[in-house]
Motif scaffolding. Sequence first.
Motif, PDB file in Angstrom:
ATOM      1  N   ARG A   5      53.652  50.964  41.936  1.00  0.00           N
ATOM      2  CA  ARG A   5      53.046  49.758  42.504  1.00  0.00           C
ATOM      3  C   ARG A   5      51.642  49.666  41.964  1.00  0.00           C
ATOM      4  O   ARG A   5      50.883  50.649  42.003  1.00  0.00           O
ATOM      5  CB  ARG A   5      53.012  49.809  44.030  1.00  0.00           C
ATOM      6  N   VAL A   6      51.287  48.505  41.478  1.00  0.00           N
ATOM      7  CA  VAL A   6      49.984  48.286  40.856  1.00  0.00           C
ATOM      8  C   VAL A   6      49.328  47.085  41.523  1.00  0.00           C
ATOM      9  O   VAL A   6      49.972  46.052  41.737  1.00  0.00           O
ATOM     10  CB  VAL A   6      50.130  48.025  39.341  1.00  0.00           C
ATOM     11  N   ARG A   7      48.070  47.221  41.862  1.00  0.00           N
ATOM     12  CA  ARG A   7      47.309  46.090  42.408  1.00  0.00           C
ATOM     13  C   ARG A   7      45.965  46.032  41.713  1.00  0.00           C
ATOM     14  O   ARG A   7      45.276  47.051  41.576  1.00  0.00           O
ATOM     15  CB  ARG A   7      47.134  46.219  43.911  1.00  0.00           C
ATOM     16  N   ALA A   8      45.571  44.830  41.303  1.00  0.00           N
ATOM     17  CA  ALA A   8      44.296  44.645  40.629  1.00  0.00           C
ATOM     18  C   ALA A   8      43.813  43.220  40.835  1.00  0.00           C
ATOM     19  O   ALA A   8      44.616  42.292  40.987  1.00  0.00           O
ATOM     20  CB  ALA A   8      44.418  44.950  39.142  1.00  0.00           C
ATOM     21  N   THR A   9      42.507  43.052  40.826  1.00  0.00           N
ATOM     22  CA  THR A   9      41.911  41.726  40.944  1.00  0.00           C
ATOM     23  C   THR A   9      41.662  41.163  39.551  1.00  0.00           C
ATOM     24  O   THR A   9      41.123  41.855  38.673  1.00  0.00           O
ATOM     25  CB  THR A   9      40.578  41.785  41.715  1.00  0.00           C
ATOM     26  N   VAL A  10      42.071  39.924  39.359  1.00  0.00           N
ATOM     27  CA  VAL A  10      41.934  39.264  38.063  1.00  0.00           C
ATOM     28  C   VAL A  10      41.207  37.941  38.269  1.00  0.00           C
ATOM     29  O   VAL A  10      41.468  37.229  39.245  1.00  0.00           O
ATOM     30  CB  VAL A  10      43.325  39.007  37.424  1.00  0.00           C
ATOM     31  N   GLN A  35      53.409  39.569  42.799  1.00  0.00           N
ATOM     32  CA  GLN A  35      52.930  38.679  43.849  1.00  0.00           C
ATOM     33  C   GLN A  35      51.454  38.427  43.596  1.00  0.00           C
ATOM     34  O   GLN A  35      50.735  39.334  43.185  1.00  0.00           O
ATOM     35  CB  GLN A  35      53.083  39.315  45.227  1.00  0.00           C
ATOM     36  N   VAL A  36      51.041  37.205  43.856  1.00  0.00           N
ATOM     37  CA  VAL A  36      49.637  36.844  43.657  1.00  0.00           C
ATOM     38  C   VAL A  36      49.022  36.527  45.018  1.00  0.00           C
ATOM     39  O   VAL A  36      49.515  35.658  45.745  1.00  0.00           O
ATOM     40  CB  VAL A  36      49.489  35.642  42.711  1.00  0.00           C
ATOM     41  N   HIS A  37      47.943  37.247  45.389  1.00  0.00           N
ATOM     42  CA  HIS A  37      47.223  37.049  46.646  1.00  0.00           C
ATOM     43  C   HIS A  37      45.874  36.404  46.324  1.00  0.00           C
ATOM     44  O   HIS A  37      45.061  36.998  45.611  1.00  0.00           O
ATOM     45  CB  HIS A  37      46.983  38.382  47.363  1.00  0.00           C
ATOM     46  N   THR A  38      45.634  35.232  46.826  1.00  0.00           N
ATOM     47  CA  THR A  38      44.371  34.548  46.588  1.00  0.00           C
ATOM     48  C   THR A  38      43.300  35.089  47.521  1.00  0.00           C
ATOM     49  O   THR A  38      43.494  35.166  48.734  1.00  0.00           O
ATOM     50  CB  THR A  38      44.522  33.038  46.806  1.00  0.00           C
ATOM     51  N   THR A  39      42.165  35.491  46.963  1.00  0.00           N
ATOM     52  CA  THR A  39      41.035  35.986  47.753  1.00  0.00           C
ATOM     53  C   THR A  39      39.754  35.352  47.217  1.00  0.00           C
ATOM     54  O   THR A  39      39.748  34.724  46.148  1.00  0.00           O
ATOM     55  CB  THR A  39      40.909  37.520  47.680  1.00  0.00           C
ATOM     56  N   GLY A  42      38.772  36.630  43.763  1.00  0.00           N
ATOM     57  CA  GLY A  42      39.658  36.318  42.655  1.00  0.00           C
ATOM     58  C   GLY A  42      41.102  36.489  43.074  1.00  0.00           C
ATOM     59  O   GLY A  42      41.409  36.698  44.250  1.00  0.00           O
ATOM     60  N   ALA A  43      42.005  36.402  42.107  1.00  0.00           N
ATOM     61  CA  ALA A  43      43.427  36.564  42.378  1.00  0.00           C
ATOM     62  C   ALA A  43      43.777  38.047  42.361  1.00  0.00           C
ATOM     63  O   ALA A  43      43.550  38.740  41.365  1.00  0.00           O
ATOM     64  CB  ALA A  43      44.256  35.812  41.344  1.00  0.00           C
ATOM     65  N   VAL A  44      44.311  38.545  43.480  1.00  0.00           N
ATOM     66  CA  VAL A  44      44.768  39.929  43.541  1.00  0.00           C
ATOM     67  C   VAL A  44      46.245  39.940  43.171  1.00  0.00           C
ATOM     68  O   VAL A  44      47.076  39.375  43.881  1.00  0.00           O
ATOM     69  CB  VAL A  44      44.557  40.526  44.946  1.00  0.00           C
ATOM     70  N   ASP A  45      46.548  40.574  42.034  1.00  0.00           N
ATOM     71  CA  ASP A  45      47.922  40.628  41.541  1.00  0.00           C
ATOM     72  C   ASP A  45      48.565  41.945  41.965  1.00  0.00           C
ATOM     73  O   ASP A  45      48.024  43.029  41.713  1.00  0.00           O
ATOM     74  CB  ASP A  45      47.962  40.495  40.021  1.00  0.00           C
ATOM     75  N   ASP A  46      49.704  41.835  42.606  1.00  0.00           N
ATOM     76  CA  ASP A  46      50.447  42.995  43.101  1.00  0.00           C
ATOM     77  C   ASP A  46      51.724  43.104  42.269  1.00  0.00           C
ATOM     78  O   ASP A  46      52.599  42.244  42.348  1.00  0.00           O
ATOM     79  CB  ASP A  46      50.777  42.798  44.579  1.00  0.00           C
ATOM     80  N   PHE A  47      51.807  44.151  41.444  1.00  0.00           N
ATOM     81  CA  PHE A  47      52.934  44.326  40.540  1.00  0.00           C
ATOM     82  C   PHE A  47      53.821  45.491  40.980  1.00  0.00           C
ATOM     83  O   PHE A  47      53.341  46.476  41.538  1.00  0.00           O
ATOM     84  CB  PHE A  47      52.464  44.642  39.115  1.00  0.00           C
ATOM     85  N   LEU A  48      55.097  45.362  40.688  1.00  0.00           N
ATOM     86  CA  LEU A  48      56.008  46.494  40.672  1.00  0.00           C
ATOM     87  C   LEU A  48      56.379  46.686  39.216  1.00  0.00           C
ATOM     88  O   LEU A  48      56.919  45.760  38.577  1.00  0.00           O
ATOM     89  CB  LEU A  48      57.255  46.222  41.506  1.00  0.00           C
ATOM     90  N   VAL A  49      56.052  47.848  38.657  1.00  0.00           N
ATOM     91  CA  VAL A  49      56.251  48.061  37.224  1.00  0.00           C
ATOM     92  C   VAL A  49      57.113  49.289  36.970  1.00  0.00           C
ATOM     93  O   VAL A  49      57.173  50.210  37.786  1.00  0.00           O
ATOM     94  CB  VAL A  49      54.901  48.210  36.487  1.00  0.00           C
ATOM     95  N   PHE A 154      43.418  45.194  52.563  1.00  0.00           N
ATOM     96  CA  PHE A 154      44.295  44.113  52.986  1.00  0.00           C
ATOM     97  C   PHE A 154      43.813  42.777  52.415  1.00  0.00           C
ATOM     98  O   PHE A 154      42.609  42.544  52.277  1.00  0.00           O
ATOM     99  CB  PHE A 154      44.346  44.014  54.514  1.00  0.00           C
ATOM    100  N   THR A 155      44.746  41.907  52.117  1.00  0.00           N
ATOM    101  CA  THR A 155      44.434  40.574  51.612  1.00  0.00           C
ATOM    102  C   THR A 155      44.702  39.543  52.699  1.00  0.00           C
ATOM    103  O   THR A 155      45.421  39.815  53.672  1.00  0.00           O
ATOM    104  CB  THR A 155      45.291  40.234  50.386  1.00  0.00           C
ATOM    105  N   PRO A 156      44.151  38.343  52.580  1.00  0.00           N
ATOM    106  CA  PRO A 156      44.447  37.283  53.553  1.00  0.00           C
ATOM    107  C   PRO A 156      45.937  36.999  53.689  1.00  0.00           C
ATOM    108  O   PRO A 156      46.420  36.704  54.778  1.00  0.00           O
ATOM    109  CB  PRO A 156      43.684  36.077  52.998  1.00  0.00           C
ATOM    110  N   ALA A 157      46.672  37.091  52.582  1.00  0.00           N
ATOM    111  CA  ALA A 157      48.111  36.844  52.638  1.00  0.00           C
ATOM    112  C   ALA A 157      48.811  37.891  53.495  1.00  0.00           C
ATOM    113  O   ALA A 157      49.699  37.570  54.294  1.00  0.00           O
ATOM    114  CB  ALA A 157      48.699  36.834  51.228  1.00  0.00           C
ATOM    115  N   GLU A 158      48.419  39.153  53.369  1.00  0.00           N
ATOM    116  CA  GLU A 158      49.028  40.203  54.179  1.00  0.00           C
ATOM    117  C   GLU A 158      48.681  40.022  55.652  1.00  0.00           C
ATOM    118  O   GLU A 158      49.515  40.257  56.529  1.00  0.00           O
ATOM    119  CB  GLU A 158      48.561  41.577  53.689  1.00  0.00           C
ATOM    120  N   PHE A 159      47.453  39.599  55.927  1.00  0.00           N
ATOM    121  CA  PHE A 159      47.056  39.355  57.316  1.00  0.00           C
ATOM    122  C   PHE A 159      47.887  38.213  57.902  1.00  0.00           C
ATOM    123  O   PHE A 159      48.351  38.296  59.051  1.00  0.00           O
ATOM    124  CB  PHE A 159      45.569  39.016  57.371  1.00  0.00           C
ATOM    125  N   ALA A 160      48.106  37.154  57.135  1.00  0.00           N
ATOM    126  CA  ALA A 160      48.910  36.027  57.610  1.00  0.00           C
ATOM    127  C   ALA A 160      50.352  36.455  57.865  1.00  0.00           C
ATOM    128  O   ALA A 160      50.966  36.039  58.856  1.00  0.00           O
ATOM    129  CB  ALA A 160      48.862  34.892  56.591  1.00  0.00           C
TER     130      ALA A 160
END
Length: 349
Positions: A5-10, A35-39, A42-49, A154-160
């Motif tokens: 699992r990879v997460r990074a802000t782009v 998955q793309v989480h808007t913050t 910037g955009a926090v990209d959550d990858f399964l690789v 945590f991102t806003p999307a996860e909180f929602a």
Amino acid sequence: MALWRVRATVDDRPGFLAVLTASLALRSVNILAVQVHTTEAGAVDDFLVDAPDALSEDELVAAIERGRGRDAWVSRTDVYGLIDPPTQALSLAARLAADPDGLHGALSGLLGGSLVRREQGGATVTGHADTTMRLADPFTDNGVLVVTRLAPAFTPAEFARAQALVEVARAALTRRLASAVALLPDGTEVAFRPAGSADVSAVDDMHTRCGDRSLFMRYLAGTRGPSRGRLSRLLTPARGCTLVAETTVAGTAGSRVVAVANLIGEGETAEVALLVEDGWQRRGIGTALLRRLLTLAGPAGFRSVTLHTHCDNDAMLRTMKRLPQPARTDRDGTLISATIAVSELRAPV
């Protein structure tokens, strides 16, 4: 190959995500899901690789940083990581609908093995910051569920998503608390349950069987009852709950609604109101129905409940005296209002 699992802000700019994926591709890293989480950052990209077995954690982080990814977080995962997130959320919601007591486990599963604990007392402040999230606890008055994990933030999307899961548990808990069967002194059984849009016709018919005085006492003004449109809104409030009492019709397999009670409000205060069909009054239905309705105020997030009635409504005044204490009573002309703190309410028996 190994799953990560990879997460990074782009930076949320055209082409920047392509730069990151190209950098991963140079290390033979295959992106299986994203998955793309808007913050605000910037955009926090959550990858399964799927990465080569020989690729180390440091090398994977380096590839992300070369692709202009910031605040990189990586973690080894397993085949369960292949579960589609919307499918996982729906599955958890279905489990909660059947058993709201499983909320802690559902939140932990939704948020990647987070720790969930209950915190009681103090202000109920919800929100998220870094790796901590606070959610309103539907099982306690003025309590919160504190969700924590080591990483990532945590991102806003996860909180929602977590809030939505709490609302599923709240709705399931409300249905469980609201449903019951009462045995009247004469042996008649009356069932209590949450109302729905399908009850509009039955409740409308009940209004036609009520006399002018009963309707006047319920709506505090001269009326034959609400329109079907308003009645539909009363039965399915945006916040709160409406209960109906129904009994079987002698000689048939059908049932008839004989009472309806509303708990509707905004903010921290709700109003309750009650209407019992004329032929079913003074049999204990109103008191039993109202007591059960009041216990739903806490799970609905209200801190106080107010009931209004005319000063000559003797039946309701007697019912108000039986409510949990203390109740603050105020009079304004011909109207009397009783306000009760939710913390004083007890569960129905």
